[in-house]
Design a protein around this motif. Structure first.
Motif, PDB file in Angstrom:
ATOM      1  N   ASP A  36       0.861  -1.190   0.000  1.00  0.00           N
ATOM      2  CA  ASP A  36       0.000   0.000   0.000  1.00  0.00           C
ATOM      3  C   ASP A  36       0.898   1.240   0.000  1.00  0.00           C
ATOM      4  OD1 ASP A  36      -1.471  -2.243   0.830  1.00  0.00           O
ATOM      5  OD2 ASP A  36      -2.915  -1.019   1.914  1.00  0.00           O
ATOM      6  N   GLN A  38      -0.200   4.376  -0.184  1.00  0.00           N
ATOM      7  CA  GLN A  38      -1.049   5.541   0.054  1.00  0.00           C
ATOM      8  C   GLN A  38      -0.389   6.630   0.888  1.00  0.00           C
ATOM      9  OE1 GLN A  38      -3.739   2.647   2.148  1.00  0.00           O
ATOM     10  NE2 GLN A  38      -4.182   4.418   3.438  1.00  0.00           N
ATOM     11  N   ASP A  73      -4.437   0.264  -2.825  1.00  0.00           N
ATOM     12  CA  ASP A  73      -4.294   1.532  -2.112  1.00  0.00           C
ATOM     13  C   ASP A  73      -3.055   2.249  -2.633  1.00  0.00           C
ATOM     14  OD1 ASP A  73      -6.623   1.250  -0.737  1.00  0.00           O
ATOM     15  OD2 ASP A  73      -5.725   0.957   1.230  1.00  0.00           O
ATOM     16  N   ASN A  76      -4.240   7.623  -1.485  1.00  0.00           N
ATOM     17  CA  ASN A  76      -4.949   7.676  -0.198  1.00  0.00           C
ATOM     18  C   ASN A  76      -6.374   8.186  -0.354  1.00  0.00           C
ATOM     19  OD1 ASN A  76      -5.154   7.260   2.547  1.00  0.00           O
ATOM     20  ND2 ASN A  76      -3.325   8.400   3.062  1.00  0.00           N
ATOM     21  N   HIS A 109      -9.017   2.792  -1.171  1.00  0.00           N
ATOM     22  CA  HIS A 109      -8.597   4.189  -1.299  1.00  0.00           C
ATOM     23  C   HIS A 109      -8.401   4.610  -2.755  1.00  0.00           C
ATOM     24  CE1 HIS A 109      -7.902   5.387   2.955  1.00  0.00           C
ATOM     25  NE2 HIS A 109      -7.891   4.066   3.111  1.00  0.00           N
ATOM     26  N   ASP A 110      -8.433   3.665  -3.672  1.00  0.00           N
ATOM     27  CA  ASP A 110      -8.300   3.972  -5.096  1.00  0.00           C
ATOM     28  C   ASP A 110      -9.661   4.169  -5.752  1.00  0.00           C
ATOM     29  OD1 ASP A 110      -5.474   3.611  -4.965  1.00  0.00           O
ATOM     30  OD2 ASP A 110      -5.798   1.443  -5.001  1.00  0.00           O
TER      31      ASP A 110
END
Length: 315
Positions: A36, A38, A73, A76, A109-110
């Motif tokens: 991740d 993010q 992710d 963020n 978060h994407d």
């Protein structure tokens, strides 16, 4: 309606640098799995993401790097100027310029589910399938090796292929907590490619203790559903990679056909460095070795080193 669409398509942590053999007898190669990222795109001045991809390109020959993927992710949250997507897109450009095929799984978060600052917005179940912005910044042409998609014009569920170590490989990226129709599409893809060694990448699958996650979150199906209906059902599924929770972990399962399935977690959510999981496959020895290294701080996370033999490479 969702349909399958076929499209055209330094120091190394965990060991000393080696030079890949120049001929076809070389049976060792690697692929990279980004965790991740993010936390690395919130500020445009943060260079950790770009540092990682530049390092991968510089060490491409040493690693015999054939593919790069991500467990999601990538960013963020979205903003009106899409600044985090711009940073992530720029960070992947060295991989693209080096012509290394890649495919990024999408995390929560994407999507448009999180608002600015991260809080989940309503209706979350609808917004988690809104990946319009992600698909503006990452496309099949950039991925290079995509052979098919669940939905036209979207990389949310897609598969890519490559050859390495005298074997065929298929990287299947699936949306988070996938819809039943997406899982059924994935089943058809794997069944249609029985001579490919399948690498499944999805955002949420195992936790830091190596247990398969049970919740579907605000998606459609749980990781346990994915295991029961896809992962364990096919003899050529070899690996599953995920993020979302915990730090890092792994587990080994046996499929209904007696094949071993190796699953790895790499999440980290680092605020200080930039880990990347490297996976080295030796098709002659029928083995794998994996380690996690952060080039930004030259740190090796040796506690997560793992090696396995008898992995059952399909040829």
């Amino acid at each position: 309606m969702a349909v399958a669409v076929v499209v055209a398509g330094g120091t190394v942590g965990g060991g000393a640098i080696r030079t890949a053999a120049a001929d076809a007898t070389d049976t060792k190669f690697s692929f990279a799995v980004l965790p991740d990222t993010q936390q690395e795109v919130i500020n445009s001045s943060d260079t950790r993401f770009l540092n990682r991809t530049n390092w991968l390109v510089r060490n491409r020959s040493a690693l015999d790097l054939r593919f790069v993927t991500s467990s999601g992710d990538v960013v963020n949250w979205d903003t009106p100027d899409h600044a985090q997507y711009v940073t992530a897109r720029s960070a992947m450009r060295p991989i693209e310029n080096a012509a290394i095929p890649y495919a990024l799984a999408l995390g929560n978060h994407d999507t448009q589910a999180p608002g600015v600052g991260g809080p989940v917005r309503d209706p979350a179940r609808e917004l988690i399938r809104d990946t319009t912005v992600f698909n503006q910044y990452f496309t099949v042409s950039q991925y290079r090796a995509v052979k098919g998609q669940f939905e036209a014009g979207k990389v949310d569920n897609s598969y890519s292929t490559f050859e390495a170590g005298g074997a065929q490989w298929l990287v299947l990226t699936l949306e988070l907590w996938p819809r039943v129709a997406a899982v059924n599409w994935a089943r058809n893809v794997v069944a249609a490619n029985p001579r490919h060694n399948v690498i499944v990448v999805t955002h949420d699958y195992i936790d830091g203790n190596g247990a398969i996650e049970q919740s579907a979150g605000f998606g459609a199906t749980s990781p346990q559903y994915l295991f029961d209906n896809l992962v364990k059902q096919y003899a050529n599924i070899r690996f599953v990679f995920s993020g979302h929770t915990g730090i890092a972990g792994n587990r080994v399962d046996t499929g209904v056909n007696g094949n071993k399935i190796y699953s790895f977690l790499q999440t980290f959510h680092s605020n200080s460095t930039n880990p990347v999981r490297l996976v080295e496959i030796d098709t002659a020895a029928n083995s794998l070795r994996t380690w996690i290294y952060a080039p930004h701080t030259n740190r090796s996370f040796t506690e997560y080193d793992r090696s396995f033999s008898g992995i059952g490479v399909v040829r």
